[in-house]
Design a protein around this motif. Sequence first.
Motif, PDB file in Angstrom:
ATOM      1  N   LEU A 149       0.823  -1.210   0.000  1.00 19.01           N
ATOM      2  CA  LEU A 149       0.000   0.000   0.000  1.00 19.01           C
ATOM      3  C   LEU A 149       0.861   1.265   0.000  1.00 19.01           C
ATOM      4  CD1 LEU A 149      -2.788  -0.972   2.545  1.00 19.01           C
ATOM      5  CD2 LEU A 149      -3.042  -0.641   0.097  1.00 19.01           C
ATOM      6  N   TYR A 150       1.829   1.306   0.900  1.00 16.74           N
ATOM      7  CA  TYR A 150       2.651   2.511   1.005  1.00 16.74           C
ATOM      8  C   TYR A 150       3.600   2.659  -0.181  1.00 16.74           C
ATOM      9  CZ  TYR A 150       0.695   2.956   5.642  1.00 16.74           C
ATOM     10  OH  TYR A 150      -0.179   3.099   6.679  1.00 16.74           O
ATOM     11  N   LYS A 151       4.096   1.553  -0.710  1.00 19.08           N
ATOM     12  CA  LYS A 151       4.944   1.628  -1.899  1.00 19.08           C
ATOM     13  C   LYS A 151       4.168   2.184  -3.083  1.00 19.08           C
ATOM     14  CE  LYS A 151       8.089  -2.152  -0.798  1.00 19.08           C
ATOM     15  NZ  LYS A 151       8.459  -3.530  -1.150  1.00 19.08           N
ATOM     16  N   SER A 152       2.933   1.767  -3.247  1.00 15.60           N
ATOM     17  CA  SER A 152       2.142   2.261  -4.375  1.00 15.60           C
ATOM     18  C   SER A 152       1.801   3.740  -4.209  1.00 15.60           C
ATOM     19  CB  SER A 152       0.881   1.435  -4.554  1.00 15.60           C
ATOM     20  OG  SER A 152       0.009   1.610  -3.473  1.00 15.60           O
ATOM     21  N   LEU A 153       1.603   4.186  -2.993  1.00 12.99           N
ATOM     22  CA  LEU A 153       1.332   5.608  -2.773  1.00 12.99           C
ATOM     23  C   LEU A 153       2.561   6.458  -3.062  1.00 12.99           C
ATOM     24  CD1 LEU A 153      -0.839   5.581   0.465  1.00 12.99           C
ATOM     25  CD2 LEU A 153      -1.563   6.112  -1.858  1.00 12.99           C
ATOM     26  N   VAL A 154       3.720   5.968  -2.660  1.00 12.48           N
ATOM     27  CA  VAL A 154       4.960   6.707  -2.893  1.00 12.48           C
ATOM     28  C   VAL A 154       5.316   6.707  -4.378  1.00 12.48           C
ATOM     29  CG1 VAL A 154       7.444   6.687  -2.438  1.00 12.48           C
ATOM     30  CG2 VAL A 154       5.842   6.316  -0.581  1.00 12.48           C
ATOM     31  N   ALA A 155       4.993   5.632  -5.080  1.00 17.08           N
ATOM     32  CA  ALA A 155       5.327   5.488  -6.503  1.00 17.08           C
ATOM     33  C   ALA A 155       4.235   6.050  -7.395  1.00 17.08           C
ATOM     34  CB  ALA A 155       5.588   4.026  -6.821  1.00 17.08           C
ATOM     35  N   ASP A 156       3.530   7.068  -6.924  1.00 14.24           N
ATOM     36  CA  ASP A 156       2.477   7.716  -7.716  1.00 14.24           C
ATOM     37  C   ASP A 156       1.433   6.739  -8.225  1.00 14.24           C
ATOM     38  OD1 ASP A 156       3.560  10.258  -7.368  1.00 14.24           O
ATOM     39  OD2 ASP A 156       4.912   9.986  -9.059  1.00 14.24           O
ATOM     40  N   LYS A 157       0.999   5.882  -7.327  1.00 15.53           N
ATOM     41  CA  LYS A 157      -0.092   4.939  -7.592  1.00 15.53           C
ATOM     42  C   LYS A 157       0.189   3.995  -8.756  1.00 15.53           C
ATOM     43  CE  LYS A 157      -3.529   7.786  -5.375  1.00 15.53           C
ATOM     44  NZ  LYS A 157      -4.812   8.432  -5.425  1.00 15.53           N
ATOM     45  N   LYS A 158       1.405   3.475  -8.815  1.00  9.65           N
ATOM     46  CA  LYS A 158       1.723   2.402  -9.762  1.00  9.65           C
ATOM     47  C   LYS A 158       1.479   1.092  -9.037  1.00  9.65           C
ATOM     48  CE  LYS A 158       5.098   5.078 -12.283  1.00  9.65           C
ATOM     49  NZ  LYS A 158       6.489   5.268 -12.636  1.00  9.65           N
ATOM     50  N   PHE A 159       0.511   0.337  -9.505  1.00  7.54           N
ATOM     51  CA  PHE A 159       0.056  -0.845  -8.792  1.00  7.54           C
ATOM     52  C   PHE A 159       0.639  -2.106  -9.409  1.00  7.54           C
ATOM     53  CE2 PHE A 159      -3.351   2.345  -8.633  1.00  7.54           C
ATOM     54  CZ  PHE A 159      -3.334   2.598  -7.277  1.00  7.54           C
ATOM     55  N   ASP A 160       1.294  -2.924  -8.576  1.00 10.01           N
ATOM     56  CA  ASP A 160       1.776  -4.236  -8.999  1.00 10.01           C
ATOM     57  C   ASP A 160       0.754  -5.310  -8.677  1.00 10.01           C
ATOM     58  OD1 ASP A 160       4.162  -3.138  -9.869  1.00 10.01           O
ATOM     59  OD2 ASP A 160       5.149  -3.435  -7.928  1.00 10.01           O
ATOM     60  N   ASN A 161      -0.153  -5.005  -7.774  1.00  7.71           N
ATOM     61  CA  ASN A 161      -1.095  -5.973  -7.262  1.00  7.71           C
ATOM     62  C   ASN A 161      -2.521  -5.403  -7.410  1.00  7.71           C
ATOM     63  OD1 ASN A 161      -2.601  -7.697  -5.690  1.00  7.71           O
ATOM     64  ND2 ASN A 161      -1.221  -7.638  -3.942  1.00  7.71           N
ATOM     65  N   PRO A 162      -3.432  -6.146  -8.020  1.00  3.21           N
ATOM     66  CA  PRO A 162      -4.801  -5.630  -8.157  1.00  3.21           C
ATOM     67  C   PRO A 162      -5.498  -5.415  -6.813  1.00  3.21           C
ATOM     68  CG  PRO A 162      -4.604  -7.823  -9.135  1.00  3.21           C
ATOM     69  CD  PRO A 162      -3.254  -7.415  -8.687  1.00  3.21           C
ATOM     70  N   ALA A 163      -5.145  -6.186  -5.806  1.00  6.16           N
ATOM     71  CA  ALA A 163      -5.746  -5.995  -4.479  1.00  6.16           C
ATOM     72  C   ALA A 163      -5.325  -4.665  -3.882  1.00  6.16           C
ATOM     73  CB  ALA A 163      -5.354  -7.147  -3.555  1.00  6.16           C
ATOM     74  N   THR A 164      -4.079  -4.286  -4.117  1.00  4.48           N
ATOM     75  CA  THR A 164      -3.596  -2.993  -3.625  1.00  4.48           C
ATOM     76  C   THR A 164      -4.355  -1.868  -4.297  1.00  4.48           C
ATOM     77  OG1 THR A 164      -1.399  -3.947  -3.247  1.00  4.48           O
ATOM     78  CG2 THR A 164      -1.548  -1.558  -3.371  1.00  4.48           C
ATOM     79  N   LYS A 165      -4.571  -1.974  -5.582  1.00  4.26           N
ATOM     80  CA  LYS A 165      -5.321  -0.951  -6.327  1.00  4.26           C
ATOM     81  C   LYS A 165      -6.734  -0.821  -5.767  1.00  4.26           C
ATOM     82  CE  LYS A 165      -6.827   0.325 -10.943  1.00  4.26           C
ATOM     83  NZ  LYS A 165      -6.853  -0.038 -12.351  1.00  4.26           N
ATOM     84  N   GLU A 166      -7.354  -1.953  -5.473  1.00  4.06           N
ATOM     85  CA  GLU A 166      -8.720  -1.958  -4.946  1.00  4.06           C
ATOM     86  C   GLU A 166      -8.780  -1.255  -3.593  1.00  4.06           C
ATOM     87  OE1 GLU A 166     -12.735  -2.641  -5.157  1.00  4.06           O
ATOM     88  OE2 GLU A 166     -11.259  -3.098  -6.701  1.00  4.06           O
ATOM     89  N   VAL A 167      -7.812  -1.525  -2.718  1.00  2.00           N
ATOM     90  CA  VAL A 167      -7.805  -0.905  -1.391  1.00  2.00           C
ATOM     91  C   VAL A 167      -7.577   0.595  -1.502  1.00  2.00           C
ATOM     92  CG1 VAL A 167      -6.575  -0.784   0.825  1.00  2.00           C
ATOM     93  CG2 VAL A 167      -7.094  -3.001  -0.192  1.00  2.00           C
ATOM     94  N   ILE A 168      -6.671   1.019  -2.376  1.00  3.16           N
ATOM     95  CA  ILE A 168      -6.415   2.449  -2.563  1.00  3.16           C
ATOM     96  C   ILE A 168      -7.667   3.141  -3.094  1.00  3.16           C
ATOM     97  CG2 ILE A 168      -5.087   4.153  -3.873  1.00  3.16           C
ATOM     98  CD1 ILE A 168      -3.340   2.893  -1.812  1.00  3.16           C
ATOM     99  N   ASN A 169      -8.341   2.514  -4.028  1.00  2.46           N
ATOM    100  CA  ASN A 169      -9.571   3.102  -4.567  1.00  2.46           C
ATOM    101  C   ASN A 169     -10.669   3.151  -3.513  1.00  2.46           C
ATOM    102  OD1 ASN A 169      -8.519   3.546  -7.112  1.00  2.46           O
ATOM    103  ND2 ASN A 169      -9.204   1.577  -7.890  1.00  2.46           N
ATOM    104  N   TYR A 170     -10.714   2.156  -2.635  1.00  3.80           N
ATOM    105  CA  TYR A 170     -11.715   2.132  -1.568  1.00  3.80           C
ATOM    106  C   TYR A 170     -11.493   3.255  -0.565  1.00  3.80           C
ATOM    107  CZ  TYR A 170     -14.758   0.336   2.090  1.00  3.80           C
ATOM    108  OH  TYR A 170     -15.734   0.214   3.040  1.00  3.80           O
ATOM    109  N   LYS A 171     -10.232   3.556  -0.334  1.00  6.37           N
ATOM    110  CA  LYS A 171      -9.889   4.632   0.594  1.00  6.37           C
ATOM    111  C   LYS A 171     -10.514   5.918   0.140  1.00  6.37           C
ATOM    112  CE  LYS A 171      -6.163   7.572   1.852  1.00  6.37           C
ATOM    113  NZ  LYS A 171      -5.887   8.487   0.812  1.00  6.37           N
TER     114      LYS A 171
END
Length: 58
Positions: A36-58
Amino acid sequence: MLTNLPNPTLFLDTIHLQEAKASSEIENIITTNDDLYKSLVADKKFDNPATKEVINYK
């Protein structure tokens, strides 16, 4: 006390992200805090679809 912090939005964003992660786990969407924190720091570059889903839910 929150207003005494140098960046109170950082603290609140962290709480919201943890709540989104916990709520998503109920729906069997599992990710790690590191992802989660890596994707936020990397300007929302998602390696994992679950991470993308959680960020979008936030």
